[in-house]
Structure formats: structure tokens, C-alpha cells
Design a protein around this motif. Structure first.
Motif, PDB file in Angstrom:
ATOM      1  N   VAL A  44       0.847  -1.202   0.000  1.00  0.00           N
ATOM      2  CA  VAL A  44       0.000   0.000   0.000  1.00  0.00           C
ATOM      3  C   VAL A  44       0.880   1.249   0.000  1.00  0.00           C
ATOM      4  N   ARG A  45       1.885   1.282   0.875  1.00  0.00           N
ATOM      5  CA  ARG A  45       2.770   2.453   0.997  1.00  0.00           C
ATOM      6  C   ARG A  45       3.478   2.762  -0.316  1.00  0.00           C
ATOM      7  N   ASN A  46       3.829   1.748  -1.057  1.00  0.00           N
ATOM      8  CA  ASN A  46       4.617   1.933  -2.274  1.00  0.00           C
ATOM      9  C   ASN A  46       3.810   1.991  -3.557  1.00  0.00           C
ATOM     10  N   VAL A  47       2.521   1.633  -3.478  1.00  0.00           N
ATOM     11  CA  VAL A  47       1.752   1.516  -4.722  1.00  0.00           C
ATOM     12  C   VAL A  47       0.448   2.307  -4.701  1.00  0.00           C
ATOM     13  N   CYS A  48      -0.376   2.138  -3.678  1.00  0.00           N
ATOM     14  CA  CYS A  48      -1.782   2.530  -3.825  1.00  0.00           C
ATOM     15  C   CYS A  48      -2.306   3.398  -2.687  1.00  0.00           C
ATOM     16  N   VAL A  49      -1.594   4.463  -2.367  1.00  0.00           N
ATOM     17  CA  VAL A  49      -2.108   5.449  -1.413  1.00  0.00           C
ATOM     18  C   VAL A  49      -3.226   6.263  -2.051  1.00  0.00           C
ATOM     19  N   GLY A  50      -3.173   6.422  -3.379  1.00  0.00           N
ATOM     20  CA  GLY A  50      -4.219   7.154  -4.079  1.00  0.00           C
ATOM     21  C   GLY A  50      -3.871   8.618  -4.301  1.00  0.00           C
ATOM     22  N   ILE A  51      -4.849   9.379  -4.750  1.00  0.00           N
ATOM     23  CA  ILE A  51      -4.634  10.769  -5.155  1.00  0.00           C
ATOM     24  C   ILE A  51      -4.197  11.656  -3.997  1.00  0.00           C
ATOM     25  N   ASP A  52      -4.553  11.284  -2.770  1.00  0.00           N
ATOM     26  CA  ASP A  52      -4.259  12.135  -1.614  1.00  0.00           C
ATOM     27  C   ASP A  52      -2.778  12.466  -1.505  1.00  0.00           C
ATOM     28  N   ILE A  53      -1.901  11.518  -1.854  1.00  0.00           N
ATOM     29  CA  ILE A  53      -0.473  11.787  -1.688  1.00  0.00           C
ATOM     30  C   ILE A  53       0.003  12.851  -2.669  1.00  0.00           C
ATOM     31  N   ALA A  54      -0.586  12.881  -3.861  1.00  0.00           N
ATOM     32  CA  ALA A  54      -0.226  13.916  -4.832  1.00  0.00           C
ATOM     33  C   ALA A  54      -0.752  15.281  -4.386  1.00  0.00           C
ATOM     34  N   VAL A  55      -1.948  15.305  -3.824  1.00  0.00           N
ATOM     35  CA  VAL A  55      -2.510  16.559  -3.310  1.00  0.00           C
ATOM     36  C   VAL A  55      -1.635  17.117  -2.199  1.00  0.00           C
ATOM     37  N   ARG A  56      -1.235  16.276  -1.246  1.00  0.00           N
ATOM     38  CA  ARG A  56      -0.384  16.738  -0.146  1.00  0.00           C
ATOM     39  C   ARG A  56       0.982  17.196  -0.660  1.00  0.00           C
ATOM     40  N   PHE A  57       1.503  16.502  -1.662  1.00  0.00           N
ATOM     41  CA  PHE A  57       2.786  16.860  -2.268  1.00  0.00           C
ATOM     42  C   PHE A  57       2.751  18.290  -2.801  1.00  0.00           C
ATOM     43  N   PHE A  58       1.753  18.617  -3.609  1.00  0.00           N
ATOM     44  CA  PHE A  58       1.656  19.965  -4.170  1.00  0.00           C
ATOM     45  C   PHE A  58       1.342  20.994  -3.085  1.00  0.00           C
ATOM     46  N   ASP A  59       0.483  20.636  -2.150  1.00  0.00           N
ATOM     47  CA  ASP A  59       0.148  21.571  -1.066  1.00  0.00           C
ATOM     48  C   ASP A  59       1.394  21.972  -0.280  1.00  0.00           C
ATOM     49  N   GLN A  60       2.252  21.009   0.026  1.00  0.00           N
ATOM     50  CA  GLN A  60       3.446  21.316   0.813  1.00  0.00           C
ATOM     51  C   GLN A  60       4.426  22.175   0.020  1.00  0.00           C
ATOM     52  N   ILE A  61       4.585  21.898  -1.259  1.00  0.00           N
ATOM     53  CA  ILE A  61       5.488  22.718  -2.080  1.00  0.00           C
ATOM     54  C   ILE A  61       5.021  24.163  -2.097  1.00  0.00           C
ATOM     55  N   VAL A  62       3.718  24.357  -2.266  1.00  0.00           N
ATOM     56  CA  VAL A  62       3.176  25.716  -2.343  1.00  0.00           C
ATOM     57  C   VAL A  62       3.209  26.394  -0.985  1.00  0.00           C
ATOM     58  N   ARG A  63       2.731  25.712   0.046  1.00  0.00           N
ATOM     59  CA  ARG A  63       2.614  26.334   1.363  1.00  0.00           C
ATOM     60  C   ARG A  63       3.976  26.717   1.939  1.00  0.00           C
ATOM     61  N   ARG A  64       4.981  25.860   1.713  1.00  0.00           N
ATOM     62  CA  ARG A  64       6.304  26.115   2.285  1.00  0.00           C
ATOM     63  C   ARG A  64       7.265  26.753   1.281  1.00  0.00           C
ATOM     64  N   ASP A  65       6.794  27.009   0.067  1.00  0.00           N
ATOM     65  CA  ASP A  65       7.633  27.633  -0.960  1.00  0.00           C
ATOM     66  C   ASP A  65       8.931  26.840  -1.133  1.00  0.00           C
ATOM     67  N   LEU A  66       8.779  25.565  -1.445  1.00  0.00           N
ATOM     68  CA  LEU A  66       9.924  24.642  -1.468  1.00  0.00           C
ATOM     69  C   LEU A  66      10.648  24.590  -2.804  1.00  0.00           C
ATOM     70  N   LEU A  67      10.088  25.230  -3.828  1.00  0.00           N
ATOM     71  CA  LEU A  67      10.689  25.176  -5.155  1.00  0.00           C
ATOM     72  C   LEU A  67      11.298  26.535  -5.480  1.00  0.00           C
ATOM     73  N   SER A  68      12.543  26.524  -5.959  1.00  0.00           N
ATOM     74  CA  SER A  68      13.208  27.775  -6.315  1.00  0.00           C
ATOM     75  C   SER A  68      12.491  28.443  -7.483  1.00  0.00           C
ATOM     76  N   ALA A  69      12.821  29.695  -7.726  1.00  0.00           N
ATOM     77  CA  ALA A  69      12.100  30.483  -8.741  1.00  0.00           C
ATOM     78  C   ALA A  69      12.129  29.836 -10.114  1.00  0.00           C
ATOM     79  N   ASP A  70      13.268  29.225 -10.480  1.00  0.00           N
ATOM     80  CA  ASP A  70      13.353  28.561 -11.783  1.00  0.00           C
ATOM     81  C   ASP A  70      13.307  27.052 -11.628  1.00  0.00           C
ATOM     82  N   GLY A  71      12.727  26.589 -10.519  1.00  0.00           N
ATOM     83  CA  GLY A  71      12.719  25.161 -10.209  1.00  0.00           C
ATOM     84  C   GLY A  71      11.714  24.376 -11.039  1.00  0.00           C
ATOM     85  N   GLU A  72      11.912  23.055 -11.026  1.00  0.00           N
ATOM     86  CA  GLU A  72      11.091  22.147 -11.819  1.00  0.00           C
ATOM     87  C   GLU A  72      10.729  20.926 -10.990  1.00  0.00           C
ATOM     88  N   VAL A  73       9.482  20.492 -11.152  1.00  0.00           N
ATOM     89  CA  VAL A  73       9.022  19.235 -10.577  1.00  0.00           C
ATOM     90  C   VAL A  73       8.839  18.246 -11.718  1.00  0.00           C
TER      91      VAL A  73
END
Length: 261
Positions: A182-211
């Protein structure tokens, strides 16, 4: 990770989105496969809880029990790190879901300035650190940071990455009762939502950064990309992969933060 382990893969040419409306790209994405097809292509391998070995680019990796073996999907990232399509030289690089550490090793060899190898599984982080030490070792100009971390929870406050890669375990259907699967395959969409939320909320990507994000139609690919767009990212499909044996379509996206007008 939603790994595809098919032995025969058909690479589809690069599909740029330059100048294309992001919603046009969104509409071009495949719909999620039916549940029975998702379950059929994500059958867990019976050897997950045994010691195994993996070879990539002439390097040998030891996999302790519970650490996942990379499949064709992960190699889409490995190959593009190695050939420079995903540029990390002189940049701060974060490998999210580092697994046994192939991405971290390649980034070290490619002379990244910093390499963050992050995984929620301590055994995976330990394996990644051991492989990095043996294959790359101490390299002047590169700092290596192995972190046990639920997404970016362990990422240093105030730090930013220039490049982030992630092959999220976003498969829609639960394919096993094994927590490691489950941890490695099928957590579902929630993990992608949390991933983007954390990048935006904490400003984790540099100005010219790429995901660089891998998503297939075994996951809710359209909803994941929609969420990224609505979170302020501009997606581009830099590689599409189809398979001879099933209807899976896998996309490697490059996403950049949109600059506010």
C-alpha cells in the motif's frame, strides 16, 4: 509507485506543451482505467519481503526485505537523470520516494550541488544512504542528505530545491492488504494533493525550479494534473510511455510554478 514491470515497452515521442493551453493538455490525458485492469497490472510480486539485487548502469544495489524493486516506470526517471534531460548538475535536487537510492546515486554522479534522498520508510533511506556511500562516496561540491520523511515533513525549514522528482504511489485501487505494498503503490490521489500543497505552502521550489512527476492512468491522472494546475503549476508532458501488453499509459510531467502577473 504504481510501477509497471512489463518486459516490452514502447516509447512514444516527446510531447511538448509549449504555447499550449494547460487545459488543452489536461483534456488530452487518458481517463483512469477500470478497476479490474488496474488490479491486473499491479499484482504484487511474491518476493517483496526477501533480499534481492538490482542492477542499473552497471551499478549493483542490494534490496533489503520490504524495499521495492524499481520497474520500467522508475527507469523513466533514472534514464532522464542520467542523460541530462532532467538537469541536476550544480543544482539542489530532491528525490521524493527515494527507495533504494538509484536517483540519488545518479544525481551524485551528475554532480548535483545537493542531493536530498527522502522516503517515509527508514529501511529505504538506509539502503539509499549505503548505496550512495559505496557508489558515489564523498564528492567535493555535493552534499548528500538522507532523510526519513513523510513527503516534505523532514525537509529543512527555509530550504528550496531546484529539481524535485516523484513517482507517487497514487494507484487508485487497493491492490493488497500488505502495508508495504500500500505504501509503495496505492495510497491514491491524496499523496499527490499533499505533495503539491506542501510545495506551495512552504515555498519549497526555487524560482526557476522544476518538478518531474510520473503519473499513469492507473491513478486519477486527470484529477492530479487538474489539482497541480489549480495550485499554480504549468504542466508539460515530456515523455509518454505505452505498453504492448495492456492499456496503461504513463506520463512524465515537468511542472513549473506560474509567475503571478
Amino acid at each position: 509507485m504504481g510501477e509497471h514491470n512489463g518486459s516490452r515497452a514502447t516509447a512514444v515521442s516527446r510531447v511538448p506543451a509549449a504555447g499550449e493551453d494547460v487545459w488543452e493538455l489536461h483534456r488530452s490525458l487518458p481517463h483512469t482505467l477500470p478497476a479490474d485492469e488496474i488490479l491486473a497490472v499491479n499484482k504484487p510480486k511474491p518476493d517483496l519481503h526477501t533480499h534481492r539485487t538490482y542492477t542499473y548502469n552497471g551499478w549493483s544495489f542490494d534490496l533489503p526485505p520490504g524495499v521495492f524493486m524499481p520497474g520500467e516506470t522508475s527507469r523513466m526517471v533514472h534514464d532522464r537523470l542520467l542523460d541530462g534531460t532532467i538537469p541536476v548538475a550544480g543544482r539542489s535536487y530532491a528525490a521524493m520516494g527515494a527507495g533504494l537510492g538509484v536517483e540519488a546515486v545518479v544525481a551524485g554522479v551528475r554532480e548535483a550541488r545537493e542531493v536530498y534522498a527522502m522516503d517515509v520508510d527508514p529501511d529505504s533511506v538506509r539502503a539509499a544512504a549505503e548505496h550512495y556511500a559505496r557508489i558515489v562516496g564523498e564528492r567535493p561540491g555535493t552534499a548528500f542528505h538522507p532523510l526519513v520523511s513523510d513527503l516534505f515533513d523532514g525537509f529543512p525549514e527555509g530550504a528550496q530545491a531546484d529539481v524535485i522528482t516523484f513517482n507517487p504511489p497514487a494507484v487508485r485501487e487497493t491492490v493488497s492488504d500488505d502495508p508495504a505494498v500500500v505504501r509503495n503503490v496505492c495510497v491514491g490521489i491524496d499523496i499527490a494533493v499533499r505533495f503539491f500543497d506542501q510545495i506551495v505552502r512552504r515555498d519549497l521550489l526555487s524560482a526557476d525550479g522544476e518538478v518531474y512527476l510520473i503519473v499513469s492512468n492507473t491513478a486519477e491522472i486527470r484529477d492530479i494534473v487538474r489539482y497541480a494546475i489549480e495550485s499554480g503549476f504549468t504542466p508539460e508532458v515530456i515523455h509518454r510511455q505505452t505498453w504492448d501488453t495492456d492499456n496503461v499509459q504513463t506520463c512524465l510531467f515537468r511542472l513549473r510554478r506560474r509567475v503571478a502577473a
